[in-house]
Design a protein around this motif. Structure first.
Motif, PDB file in Angstrom:
ATOM      1  N   ARG A 175       0.814  -1.220   0.000  1.00 32.08           N
ATOM      2  CA  ARG A 175       0.000   0.000   0.000  1.00 32.08           C
ATOM      3  C   ARG A 175       0.849   1.272   0.000  1.00 32.08           C
ATOM      4  N   THR A 183      -2.896   0.200  -3.653  1.00 28.93           N
ATOM      5  CA  THR A 183      -3.849   0.408  -2.558  1.00 28.93           C
ATOM      6  C   THR A 183      -5.142  -0.394  -2.751  1.00 28.93           C
ATOM      7  N   GLY A 184      -5.190  -1.220  -3.805  1.00 31.65           N
ATOM      8  CA  GLY A 184      -6.369  -2.075  -3.961  1.00 31.65           C
ATOM      9  C   GLY A 184      -6.480  -3.096  -2.840  1.00 31.65           C
ATOM     10  N   LYS A 201      -6.675  -4.028   0.880  1.00 34.59           N
ATOM     11  CA  LYS A 201      -7.203  -3.183   1.966  1.00 34.59           C
ATOM     12  C   LYS A 201      -6.811  -3.716   3.337  1.00 34.59           C
ATOM     13  N   GLU A 202      -6.762  -2.814   4.313  1.00 39.48           N
ATOM     14  CA  GLU A 202      -6.570  -3.219   5.705  1.00 39.48           C
ATOM     15  C   GLU A 202      -7.867  -3.030   6.467  1.00 39.48           C
ATOM     16  N   VAL A 239      -5.048  -7.865  -6.249  1.00 42.18           N
ATOM     17  CA  VAL A 239      -6.266  -7.601  -7.029  1.00 42.18           C
ATOM     18  C   VAL A 239      -5.934  -6.838  -8.307  1.00 42.18           C
ATOM     19  N   GLU A 240      -4.882  -6.003  -8.243  1.00 38.97           N
ATOM     20  CA  GLU A 240      -4.556  -5.201  -9.425  1.00 38.97           C
ATOM     21  C   GLU A 240      -4.095  -6.083 -10.590  1.00 38.97           C
ATOM     22  N   PHE A 248     -15.456  -2.471  -0.315  1.00 40.70           N
ATOM     23  CA  PHE A 248     -14.185  -2.454   0.421  1.00 40.70           C
ATOM     24  C   PHE A 248     -13.603  -3.856   0.588  1.00 40.70           C
ATOM     25  N   PRO A 299     -11.868  -6.573  -3.140  1.00 33.46           N
ATOM     26  CA  PRO A 299     -10.565  -7.074  -3.609  1.00 33.46           C
ATOM     27  C   PRO A 299     -10.149  -8.348  -2.900  1.00 33.46           C
TER      28      PRO A 299
END
Lengths: 763, 162, 81
Positions: free
Chosen positions: B30, B36-37, B39-40, B77-78, B103, B106
């Protein structure tokens, strides 16, 4: 399985509304491109962190920040002293009424901490490691005070008092002593006592629920910058960019127009993001440090410091005639508000009997402060608790009378012309149709196996209109941009685009919907209360209608006819003057291309305060199987039916029903805030706060009841998001009662509780 | 505090980064690689929003230390879509409206890809248990499970020689 | 005269009265009329209460019309999740 019930013979003249297109923001959301609260960075940003109270109730004697401030890399350390003192002003403006001073004191504690996790100081530093080290160097001297978590204990005269200035409102006389009871609300009709005494059958029960969290997967996050010119920038995820703007400005004492808020994509809210926690702190740290500051909560912080909803105690008395008519009802509810007044007990009071025609009732709601996080809105705030009590009691009544639980509800069902317990007279409601949808379902007729039970419960939510804005801009190739004033939390951009496309008569692919920032679209209340598709949708439709007016005028200018000789049909201007029958229709693209020569850009924005949101009713049916060895209860089949008016995008309406039902199933079976004897939350993480996962559940069947569109919306929309969390608590509990033969009146219906109930039954 | 120099492959491309011992793979993805795809949602391996595939195995990137990525193959995910066409899972998630806020999406997509890589013909129960490490609070999982089942069927169909 | 029915939140300001008649053609008139009859009640209603006018809910709507024979219920404002 999903089905839709329409009014027999209803005309279907719509081309876009009611279809299931791919949502316009979909590609961003499946490729990772969509930017949520924690996904944006500003140049030169610092990391902000908050120091939180380890005590549930304590006086702050002193805070020494000098050692933290001296740490290299620390750029700012702030405490409550860095925020202005605010009077007890009540923020009007339509949202659930908010006390500004309480909100500010929740954002950063002043003289007292009121719950484990209450913010006491914050730092901004060049890295997360340094910021966390700085927190460890802040020295806070506390005088710990006795605390109180449980609502009934908090109401006792000898309970520790959270606020010396809190005197119960809503009583006949102002009390002489402060207490934790903030307010009493009552609704009544007829003569409960007399009717109850005269009833053939009387039921009485106490039902309890625990505090539960909204459980959005995205933690609160923002990045904020305070410019040297006093202009503030906030990027973050919330249920309302205008809410963030107003609250930040008021908490920090700056003009509202100095704060510019850009709404990020929001990773779930369910009401929990209708207030601010981090944003004013990030701005204050930015002001103190001269740098932008990014803040992201940990999951532990989300649980300990952001709003759960209330735990409550619900006492219900029902009196009925032998043929099943409910003649008397009394519901008394005591709700935890958390550290500051404002539990949703009034809404619970207004909704708890809203499905029933009862001539004699008394409803009392008590709002009680406790040393727990200040509650925040959670999907139909309050209504699930009231419905849990009443729908459980109605189920007991059905068992006592030997009546089918749907039949009992049908006998007592509200319909058009019935008076709601809080006053209004219902119009255009489809509760009876919704009951019938469940009765006619295959599910209701399916046989049950051993250790299985089937529960029914109903639920109501008002729905809400309110202030919203929408804009429609025509690009010079005829493309359409729709600007919504509301964060899109569950697919509302798709609904906005579909309603605009339907109104304008253009293909959906030509419409691009976006969510505006606070400077690019008119004001709106938060995305909440099931109001966005109704109210913001209304603004978008009205803006599209104004664009059509402009397009008709431009066509009239080009044709040199009066505008009343131009009609707008299927996305084209058509000349209705019989003498000019040879004129070919003018397309939107043609009119757009010539806009500069006929008066300039074609565009409209509408801001309104929408009244007349139609209430919604839901009926849920739950099959539960209990393992008598372990006490584990498992939902094996579930159907949710709801009066939705008309679904703009049926898939996303079904999604609301399914998601709400599953949140309610979690509330019923697993979820609860657990505090240790010292008043600290013991399960502030997803491992120990157990939300439903895919393997816990069956498919969730839905029935959309579209027999009664809302006449006050151009496409018949009623709000849909809140209702589906109202029935499940009791639907699950009633299924358990019928599976094991005894009532477990306390949520959650966890395996130890169920085992204890089974053992008590055998003893 | 000295940093580790790490070389790895992300979505087929070679990457290098410097990281401290305590940073997680999620932090690096990230904050350093601008992916940033991923997520936390919890930072403790309980929600699955940070799911990535590491050398063919589904992991929570918040539970992987960044130095452990040395020499490994990471899929996020990207990398699902080739940039022009969406992956069938992405298409089916959109078709089924299997996301609301998006959210958790991904993480679900990456976890579902790992499932279908391992088991092209999962039953509904297998899908539900495989995805039990991913939390979704919006959808109630119904449409997610359907999207994954339909993708599996579509991919099986595509494998049948014409 | 419109018939006004106030929920219990209003009673401390009405001395316990829950039903009364007020001359009003709009919500704003009604707020003024309430204040004239029970000082402070108009402002309280304006800030805290929603109203149902002949069954239909109005919130923050000063210029919604009220008919001479209207029934107006006052109850807490509705928010939502």
């Amino acid at each position: 399985m999903s089905e839709t019930l329409k009014r027999p013979g209803a005309r279907q003249t719509l081309n876009v509304v009611g279809t299931r297109p791919i949502r316009p923001d979909g590609a961003d959301k499946v490729t990772g491109r969509a930017a949520f609260g924690a996904d944006l960075s500003m140049s030169g940003q610092l990391v902000g962190r908050i120091l939180r109270s380890p005590h549930p109730h304590a006086r702050i004697l002193s805070i020494d920040t000098s050692k933290a401030a001296a740490l290299p890399g620390v750029k700012a350390v702030i405490t409550g002293a860095d925020f202005p003192d605010l009077g007890a002003e009540v923020l009007a403006g339509g949202e659930a009424v908010t006390n500004l001073a309480d909100m500010a004191a929740n954002v950063m504690a002043r003289d007292k901490v009121l719950y484990d996790g209450h913010a006491v100081a914050a730092v901004a530093a060049i890295s997360a490691e340094i910021a966390e080290e700085a927190l460890r160097r802040i020295e806070v001297a506390y005088e710990t005070l006795p605390h109180v978590i449980e609502v009934l204990e908090a109401m006792r005269p000898d309970a520790p008092v959270l606020h010396a200035t809190l005197f119960t409102q809503g009583l006949e006389a102002r009390p002489e002593q402060p207490s934790n009871i903030s307010n009493r609300t009552r609704f009544m009709r007829g003569d409960f006592e007399a009717a109850y005494a005269a009833a053939d059958v009387r039921m009485e029960g106490r039902y309890t629920t625990r505090a539960v969290h909204q459980g959005y997967i995205e933690p609160h996050a923002c990045v904020a910058a305070w410019g040297s010119d006093g202009q503030c920038e906030v990027w973050g995820s919330s249920q309302g960019q205008f809410m963030v703007r107003t609250y930040c400005a008021r908490v920090l004492g700056v003009p509202i127009s100095n704060v510019h808020v850009t709404p990020a994509e929001i990773g779930g809210g369910f009401g929990g993001k209708t207030t601010v926690y981090l944003e004013p702190v990030a701005l204050a740290l930015s002001r103190a440090s001269g740098h932008p500051v990014k803040m992201v909560m940990s999951r532990d912080e989300v649980f300990r410091a952001t709003g759960p909803t209330s735990g409550g105690v619900i006492d219900v008395k029902l009196g009925a005639s032998n043929d099943g008519k409910i003649v008397a009802a009394r519901v008394e509810m005591m709700f935890q508000a958390g550290a500051f007044p404002g539990s949703p007990v009034a809404a619970a009071a207004m909704t708890c009997l809203a499905c029933y025609e009862v001539d004699n009732f008394e409803i009392v709601g008590w709002d009680v402060v406790t040393n727990t996080p200040k509650v925040a809105a959670y999907r139909a705030p309050g209504a699930p608790l009231g419905a849990f009590g009443v729908e459980s009691a109605v189920d007991e009544l059905a068992l006592t009378l030997g009546l089918d639980p749907l039949t009992l509800r049908e006998i007592n069902a509200v319909k058009d012309g019935s008076k709601a317990p809080y006053g209004p007279t219902y119009q255009n409601i489809a509760y009876v149709d919704t009951l019938a949808a469940i009765r006619d379902s295959e599910h209701y007729k399916a046989p049950l196996g051993p250790n299985q039970g089937r529960g029914v419960a109903a639920g109501f939510w008002f729905n809400h209109g309110g202030e919203s804005s929408g804009a429609v801009h025509v690009a010079d190739d005829g493309g359409i941009v729709v600007v919504s004033s509301n964060p899109d939390i569950g697919g509302s951009r798709a609904a906005m685009a579909m309603m605009a496309a339907e109104t304008l008569g253009v293909p959906l692919e030509r419409v691009r919907p976006v969510v505006g920032d606070t400077d690019s679209i008119g004001f709106a209340m938060v995305t909440g209360g099931s109001r966005t598709t109704f109210a913001t949708g209304l603004a978008v439709v009205r803006a599209a209608e104004q664009v059509i007016e402009q397009l008709r005028q431009r066509a009239a200018m080009l044709w040199e006819v009066d505008a009343d000789k131009v009609a707008w049909r299927a996305g084209e201007a058509v000349c209705t003057d019989p003498e000019k029958a040879d004129l070919k229709p003018l397309s939107l693209a043609t009119l757009a291309e010539r806009a500069s020569r006929t008066g300039g850009p074609i565009s409209a924005q509408v801001s309104l305060n929408a009244q007349g949101a139609s209430p919604g009713f839901g009926v849920h049916l739950c099959d539960l199987e209990v393992d008598p060895e372990t006490g584990v209860a498992r939902v094996i089949r579930y159907t949710a039916a709801q009066d939705v008016g008309r679904a703009i995008h049926p898939s996303y309406v079904e999604g609301q029903l399914q998601g709400g039902a599953v949140q309610g199933i979690g509330w019923a079976l697993n979820e609860e805030y657990i505090f240790d004897a010292g008043g600290r939350m013991e399960n502030a993480g997803f491992l120990d706060y157990r939300m439903p996962v895919a393997s816990d559940l069956p498919m969730i069947d839905t029935i959309l009841v579209e027999t009664t569109p809302n006449p006050l919306h151009p496409f018949g929309v009623k709000g849909v998001g809140e209702v589906p969390i109202v029935p499940p608590l009791a639907a699950v509990a009633n299924a358990l009662r019928r599976a094991i033969g005894v009532r477990v009146p306390d949520l959650p219906l966890s395996p130890p509780r169920i085992l204890a109930a089974l053992e008590a039954k055998q003893a | 505090m000295s940093k580790h120099h790490i070389s790895a492959t992300v979505n087929g491309d070679p990457v290098e980064f410097l990281t401290s011992s305590g940073a997680t793979l999620l932090d690096v993805l990230r904050d350093q690689l601008n992916l940033t795809g991923t997520k936390e949602g919890c930072g403790s391996g309980d929600c699955g929003a940070c799911s990535v595939i590491l050398d063919g195995r589904l992991v929570c990137s918040c539970l992987v230390l960044a130095p452990e990525a040395e020499g490994r193959r990471i899929e996020t995910v990207e990398g699902l879509s080739d940039g022009v066409r969406l992956h069938p899972l992405q298409e089916q998630f959109l078709k089924h409206a299997a996301l609301q806020c998006g959210f958790c999406t991904p993480g679900f997509l990456v976890a579902a890809k790992a499932l279908l890589d391992a088991n092209p013909d999962p039953s509904e129960t297998e899908v539900r248990y495989w995805l039990a490490g991913n939390l979704c609070r919006c959808t109630g999982y119904d449409k997610i499970v359907r999207a994954v089942m339909d993708t599996a069927a579509e991919l099986r169909q595509a494998r049948i020689p014409a | 005269m419109a018939r006004v029915v106030a929920c219990s939140d209003c009673w401390p300001l009405t001395g316990g009265a829950s039903e009364f008649n007020v001359e009003a053609a709009t919500v704003r008139d009604l707020i003024r009329g309430l204040d004239a009859r029970f000082p402070g009640l108009g402002d309280f209603v304006d800030r805290r209460m929603a109203m149902a006018i002949d069954g239909e809910i109005h919130q923050d709507a000063w210029f919604s019309p009220i008919e001479p024979d209207s029934e107006v219920f006052l109850f807490p404002k509705i928010g939502g999740g």
